[in-house]
Enzyme design. Sequence first.
Site, PDB file in Angstrom:
ATOM      1  N   ARG A 267     -21.159 -12.303  34.093  1.00  0.00           N
ATOM      2  CA  ARG A 267     -22.135 -11.200  34.080  1.00  0.00           C
ATOM      3  C   ARG A 267     -23.241 -11.559  33.246  1.00  0.00           C
ATOM      4  O   ARG A 267     -23.925 -10.772  32.548  1.00  0.00           O
ATOM      5  CB  ARG A 267     -21.489  -9.798  33.218  1.00  0.00           C
ATOM      6  CG  ARG A 267     -20.466  -9.254  34.127  1.00  0.00           C
ATOM      7  CD  ARG A 267     -20.988  -8.385  35.354  1.00  0.00           C
ATOM      8  NE  ARG A 267     -20.142  -7.637  36.002  1.00  0.00           N
ATOM      9  CZ  ARG A 267     -19.397  -8.074  37.015  1.00  0.00           C
ATOM     10  NH1 ARG A 267     -19.262  -9.181  37.424  1.00  0.00           N
ATOM     11  NH2 ARG A 267     -18.524  -7.100  37.490  1.00  0.00           N
TER      12      ARG A 267
ATOM     13  N   GLY B  98     -26.017 -12.722  35.177  1.00  0.00           N
ATOM     14  CA  GLY B  98     -27.152 -12.770  35.853  1.00  0.00           C
ATOM     15  C   GLY B  98     -27.149 -13.848  36.492  1.00  0.00           C
ATOM     16  O   GLY B  98     -28.361 -14.078  37.300  1.00  0.00           O
ATOM     17  N   LYS B  99     -26.350 -14.722  36.628  1.00  0.00           N
ATOM     18  CA  LYS B  99     -26.593 -16.090  37.364  1.00  0.00           C
ATOM     19  C   LYS B  99     -26.586 -15.722  38.922  1.00  0.00           C
ATOM     20  O   LYS B  99     -27.572 -16.414  39.699  1.00  0.00           O
ATOM     21  CB  LYS B  99     -25.477 -17.035  37.043  1.00  0.00           C
ATOM     22  CG  LYS B  99     -24.124 -16.714  37.144  1.00  0.00           C
ATOM     23  CD  LYS B  99     -22.950 -17.669  36.868  1.00  0.00           C
ATOM     24  CE  LYS B  99     -21.604 -17.080  37.035  1.00  0.00           C
ATOM     25  NZ  LYS B  99     -21.292 -16.032  36.324  1.00  0.00           N
TER      26      LYS B  99
ATOM     27  N   ALA C 275     -19.476 -17.262  50.676  1.00  0.00           N
ATOM     28  CA  ALA C 275     -18.680 -16.588  49.638  1.00  0.00           C
ATOM     29  C   ALA C 275     -17.319 -17.308  49.627  1.00  0.00           C
ATOM     30  O   ALA C 275     -16.557 -17.408  50.507  1.00  0.00           O
ATOM     31  CB  ALA C 275     -18.213 -15.115  50.167  1.00  0.00           C
TER      32      ALA C 275
ATOM     33  N   HIS D 265     -22.582  -6.853  45.721  1.00  0.00           N
ATOM     34  CA  HIS D 265     -23.306  -8.133  46.202  1.00  0.00           C
ATOM     35  C   HIS D 265     -24.131  -8.174  47.360  1.00  0.00           C
ATOM     36  O   HIS D 265     -25.076  -8.482  47.678  1.00  0.00           O
ATOM     37  CB  HIS D 265     -22.491  -9.255  46.047  1.00  0.00           C
ATOM     38  CG  HIS D 265     -22.170 -10.145  44.961  1.00  0.00           C
ATOM     39  ND1 HIS D 265     -22.345 -11.292  44.542  1.00  0.00           N
ATOM     40  CD2 HIS D 265     -21.811  -9.467  43.715  1.00  0.00           C
ATOM     41  CE1 HIS D 265     -22.115 -11.803  43.356  1.00  0.00           C
ATOM     42  NE2 HIS D 265     -21.588 -10.654  42.802  1.00  0.00           N
TER      43      HIS D 265
ATOM     44  N   ARG E 125     -27.422  -5.782  47.599  1.00  0.00           N
ATOM     45  CA  ARG E 125     -28.373  -6.317  47.153  1.00  0.00           C
ATOM     46  C   ARG E 125     -29.261  -7.537  47.649  1.00  0.00           C
ATOM     47  O   ARG E 125     -30.229  -7.897  47.430  1.00  0.00           O
ATOM     48  CB  ARG E 125     -28.152  -6.521  45.427  1.00  0.00           C
ATOM     49  CG  ARG E 125     -27.653  -7.980  45.103  1.00  0.00           C
ATOM     50  CD  ARG E 125     -27.581  -8.216  43.669  1.00  0.00           C
ATOM     51  NE  ARG E 125     -26.965  -9.721  43.433  1.00  0.00           N
ATOM     52  CZ  ARG E 125     -25.943  -9.413  42.632  1.00  0.00           C
ATOM     53  NH1 ARG E 125     -25.321  -8.227  42.126  1.00  0.00           N
ATOM     54  NH2 ARG E 125     -25.109 -10.551  42.528  1.00  0.00           N
TER      55      ARG E 125
END
Length: 400
Positions: free
Chosen positions: A232, A234-235, A253, A271, A274
């Site tokens: 978490r 933000g990578k 993925a 995911h 966005r």
Amino acid sequence: MELTLLGTGAPLGLPRPDCPCAVCATARGTRARAATSLLVDGALLLDLTPGAALAAARSGHSLVGVRQVLLTHPHDGPAVEMPAGLPTAGRVPDGRELTLISGHRVRAVAMDSPGTGYEVTAPDGERLLYLPPAGSPAGLHDDDGRPYDTVVADVTGRPDALARLRAAGAVGPATDVVAVHLDHDAPWGAELDRRLAAAGARAVPDGTTLYVGEYHAVPEVPRRTLVTGGARSGKSVEAERRLETFPEVVYVATGGVREGDPEWAQRVHLHRERRPSSWRTTESCDLVPLLAEEGPPLLIDCLSLWLTDAMDRVGAWDDGRWADGGREELEARVAELVASVRATGRTVVAVTNEVGSGVVPATASGRRFRDELGRLNAAFAGECEQVLLVVAGQALVLRG
């Protein structure tokens, strides 16, 4: 064609009046930005903003020779006092073309949001495209068929507009892309420069004069990038941001589908929500063939899940199997992946996890995974032009 940016900020300027945010608090001196306004060859003014005459004087120019003033968007800010002798400002209907006495041709470009873009062609053929705040072309006039020399646009607010221009061939490798309409939602300082460089764009201070058509070293986009960080951190958002101005991206993925796991399904949904609709998703851990193919950029998310799959395949979780050839099989798989990254001709952004900075795993298999992921990350990073560490949503450049 001489282009002077009298201002490069959002309509309310930067810093915004009475805004206590961190960006506005640091937007002082050369980081302060007036509302965006462009002076073209001293004859055409695109967007009339408060203090335009003083801004022109500070940059060594005058508005005395301006023959046309065009607006790109509704101006709801402070009242603008018209400098003496300046023509009345107006907007041109979409698709209409004007020819100025100076010899410039100006065509109004339709937007997908309120506002008007302007394509300006100089007497000797250089071409400029200027877009309004939060604007993206609704359609492009393709009679010319060659890329613009310079594009001045809201790169931070509408990265998809740049992707659309690239897809249409309107922005090419040599196009100088200049970010304007910069607001307090955009990062500042070196972080702004880094983020724009990833999009092949740049920002300049207010008062800068550019020469459209003149050679300028376009920011080089790193071809291979590794983004690492904790859970978490933000990578994934950072990795996606690096490719948001590309017209097509293959999102790889490596986690696959987990039946009966609603938490995983929710993460996958967020995911996908966005990501741009033009991106294509491939669920696969078979990365070597993808890296060997020609095609659009790859976003691989993530290497830790790829390693989990690779360790499953070689039986690495079993101590006996690990000692009886499992280690060598995994080393061969990692070496094959690293070699394919070295040889690939595609733009690649890969995400991975940092797992070696916390508590030592209690199990032998957990320690094994930690150690192997550390080795994989180091080998993969060794083949990348840029490596980023993301902490609390902030990207630190480790290489490049």
